[in-house]
Design a protein around this motif. Sequence first.
Motif, short mmCIF file in Angstrom:
data_model
loop_
_atom_site.label_atom_id
_atom_site.label_comp_id
_atom_site.label_asym_id
_atom_site.label_seq_id
_atom_site.Cartn_x
_atom_site.Cartn_y
_atom_site.Cartn_z
N ALA A 101 32.77 -0.40 43.41
CA ALA A 101 32.89 -0.50 41.95
C ALA A 101 32.92 -1.96 41.52
CB ALA A 101 34.15 0.23 41.49
N HIS A 102 33.62 -2.78 42.28
CA HIS A 102 33.75 -4.20 41.95
C HIS A 102 32.42 -4.93 42.11
CE1 HIS A 102 35.79 -7.90 41.16
NE2 HIS A 102 35.77 -8.35 42.40
N ARG A 103 31.72 -4.68 43.19
CA ARG A 103 30.43 -5.31 43.42
C ARG A 103 29.37 -4.80 42.45
NH1 ARG A 103 28.12 -3.89 47.53
NH2 ARG A 103 29.57 -2.43 48.53
N GLY A 104 29.50 -3.54 42.06
CA GLY A 104 28.53 -2.96 41.15
C GLY A 104 28.74 -3.32 39.69
N ASN A 105 29.89 -3.89 39.37
CA ASN A 105 30.21 -4.26 37.98
C ASN A 105 30.79 -5.67 37.93
OD1 ASN A 105 29.96 -1.49 36.39
ND2 ASN A 105 30.96 -1.06 38.34
N PRO A 106 30.03 -6.66 38.39
CA PRO A 106 30.57 -8.02 38.48
C PRO A 106 30.85 -8.66 37.14
CG PRO A 106 28.21 -8.05 38.86
CD PRO A 106 28.63 -6.61 38.82
N GLY A 107 30.24 -8.14 36.08
CA GLY A 107 30.42 -8.74 34.76
C GLY A 107 31.50 -8.11 33.92
N LEU A 108 32.27 -7.19 34.48
CA LEU A 108 33.35 -6.55 33.72
C LEU A 108 34.53 -7.51 33.64
CD1 LEU A 108 34.57 -2.89 33.93
CD2 LEU A 108 36.21 -4.77 33.79
N ARG A 109 34.83 -7.96 32.44
CA ARG A 109 35.96 -8.84 32.19
C ARG A 109 36.97 -8.11 31.30
NH1 ARG A 109 33.88 -11.22 35.52
NH2 ARG A 109 35.91 -10.71 36.36
N ILE A 110 38.20 -8.59 31.30
CA ILE A 110 39.24 -8.05 30.43
C ILE A 110 39.26 -8.90 29.16
CG2 ILE A 110 41.65 -7.41 30.20
CD1 ILE A 110 40.13 -5.95 32.45
N PRO A 111 38.93 -8.32 27.99
CA PRO A 111 38.87 -9.12 26.76
C PRO A 111 40.26 -9.48 26.25
CG PRO A 111 38.55 -6.81 26.25
CD PRO A 111 38.62 -6.90 27.75
N ARG A 112 40.31 -10.49 25.41
CA ARG A 112 41.57 -10.90 24.78
C ARG A 112 41.28 -11.23 23.32
NH1 ARG A 112 45.14 -15.42 23.80
NH2 ARG A 112 47.29 -14.92 24.39
N THR A 113 41.66 -10.33 22.41
CA THR A 113 41.37 -10.54 20.99
C THR A 113 42.36 -11.49 20.34
OG1 THR A 113 42.77 -8.73 20.15
CG2 THR A 113 40.54 -8.16 20.85
N ALA A 114 43.59 -11.57 20.87
CA ALA A 114 44.69 -12.34 20.29
C ALA A 114 45.09 -11.80 18.92
CB ALA A 114 44.36 -13.83 20.20
N GLN A 115 44.66 -10.60 18.58
CA GLN A 115 45.01 -9.97 17.31
C GLN A 115 45.94 -8.79 17.62
OE1 GLN A 115 44.16 -11.28 14.37
NE2 GLN A 115 43.05 -12.89 15.45
N VAL A 116 47.24 -9.09 17.66
CA VAL A 116 48.22 -8.11 18.12
C VAL A 116 48.37 -6.94 17.16
CG1 VAL A 116 50.65 -7.76 18.70
CG2 VAL A 116 49.46 -9.82 19.47
N PHE A 117 48.56 -7.23 15.89
CA PHE A 117 48.81 -6.13 14.96
C PHE A 117 47.58 -5.24 14.81
CE2 PHE A 117 49.05 -4.06 10.83
CZ PHE A 117 50.24 -3.37 10.99
N GLU A 118 46.40 -5.81 14.85
CA GLU A 118 45.18 -5.01 14.79
C GLU A 118 45.15 -4.00 15.94
OE1 GLU A 118 40.98 -6.72 14.02
OE2 GLU A 118 41.12 -6.52 16.21
N ALA A 119 45.44 -4.46 17.15
CA ALA A 119 45.45 -3.57 18.31
C ALA A 119 46.59 -2.57 18.22
CB ALA A 119 45.56 -4.39 19.59
N LEU A 120 47.72 -3.02 17.70
CA LEU A 120 48.89 -2.15 17.59
C LEU A 120 48.64 -1.01 16.61
CD1 LEU A 120 51.84 -1.51 18.28
CD2 LEU A 120 52.52 -3.10 16.46
N ALA A 121 48.03 -1.31 15.48
CA ALA A 121 47.75 -0.27 14.48
C ALA A 121 46.89 0.82 15.08
CB ALA A 121 47.08 -0.89 13.26
N GLY A 158 36.35 3.54 35.98
CA GLY A 158 35.61 4.12 34.87
C GLY A 158 34.20 3.57 34.77
N ALA A 159 34.06 2.26 34.93
CA ALA A 159 32.74 1.63 34.82
C ALA A 159 31.80 2.11 35.91
CB ALA A 159 32.88 0.11 34.89
N ALA A 160 32.36 2.44 37.07
CA ALA A 160 31.53 2.92 38.18
C ALA A 160 31.23 4.40 38.09
CB ALA A 160 32.24 2.61 39.50
N GLY A 161 31.76 5.06 37.06
CA GLY A 161 31.51 6.48 36.89
C GLY A 161 32.28 7.36 37.85
N VAL A 162 33.37 6.84 38.39
CA VAL A 162 34.18 7.63 39.32
C VAL A 162 34.85 8.76 38.57
CG1 VAL A 162 36.16 7.58 40.89
CG2 VAL A 162 34.56 5.65 40.84
N ARG A 163 34.68 9.95 39.07
CA ARG A 163 35.26 11.11 38.39
C ARG A 163 36.70 11.30 38.84
NH1 ARG A 163 31.46 16.27 38.45
NH2 ARG A 163 33.03 16.85 36.90
#
Length: 305
Positions: A103-123, A283-288
């Motif tokens: 999964a890691h080798r097949g999805n090398p471009g998967l990064r964890i985003p950071r919006t820095a918008q806390v209340f937007e995500a909280l809502a 999830g990105a690798a389609g693992v069921r």
Amino acid sequence: MLADHALSWRPRHPTDLRQTIGVLRRGGGDPSFHLDSSGAVWRATRTPDGDATLRLTQPEADELRCEAWGPGAAAAVAQAPELLGAGDDPTGFVPGLRLLDDAHRGNPGLRIPRTAQVFEALAAAILEQKVITLQAHDSWRRLLTRFGSPAPGPTPRPMRVAPSPEAWRSIPSWEWHRAGVDPKRARTLQNAARYAPKLEAVVEMSPEDAAARLTLMPGIGPWTVAEVAQRALGDADALSVGDYHLSNYVGHALAGRDMTDDEMLETLEPWRGHRHRVVRLLGAAGVRGRPRRGPRMTFVDHRAI
């Protein structure tokens, strides 16, 4: 239309634009998110300087570009690299299993985003508490369409910026009802809106201190904190403990059986620091996960109550 501000950069890690930022989309009808026919991602958001619309593209495999419009354009562009995972450091992540290694080798471009918008995500996370995803997404769409502000710039379709904390607080009870949001979630969101500036400050805190501050709010527990941390704080370890499906998904993906939350935590302990990354990679690798049988969370139409 020429953008108010723009930036192109080459990320230090392989980055897949759509795979990285797609987690911010709240359903296909999200008024604040749009994927156009060219592959560009449009995102409407609220910055400390005002509303902004971003157009995010990947001209080359190793190049990302952000164009932005609106009073918050400069702030949005400055934060764009972080939004697309510039601060996400996979160092120390050792898959250790053939499944995860693939999964890691097949999805090398998967990064964890950071919006820095806390209340937007909280809502958005509060709207997703204790209901099925489709129901929460419908509520998000209805409330943004009704109470959000028009997204600035040449959007490919009408888009909306999520309501300000003041706007969330002003929504009358009957509008929550029409949007399918029960009184408990409505109260939780409106109460959190009163303390939005203090909640936004958690972007500068440690994960532990951020969680402590967020859970001071009535109705906000570990699941909601994790959902916020995954998006607003870029936390690659934030695990949504208490999720209706997650423990069984992880259990079947990694061990072929149902698991409790405690068993899931024990199973994922070798990847502490990257437990959310593990879930995203699976999830990105389609693992069921768990086969589709047994009870499911039911749709509760609060408009009929």
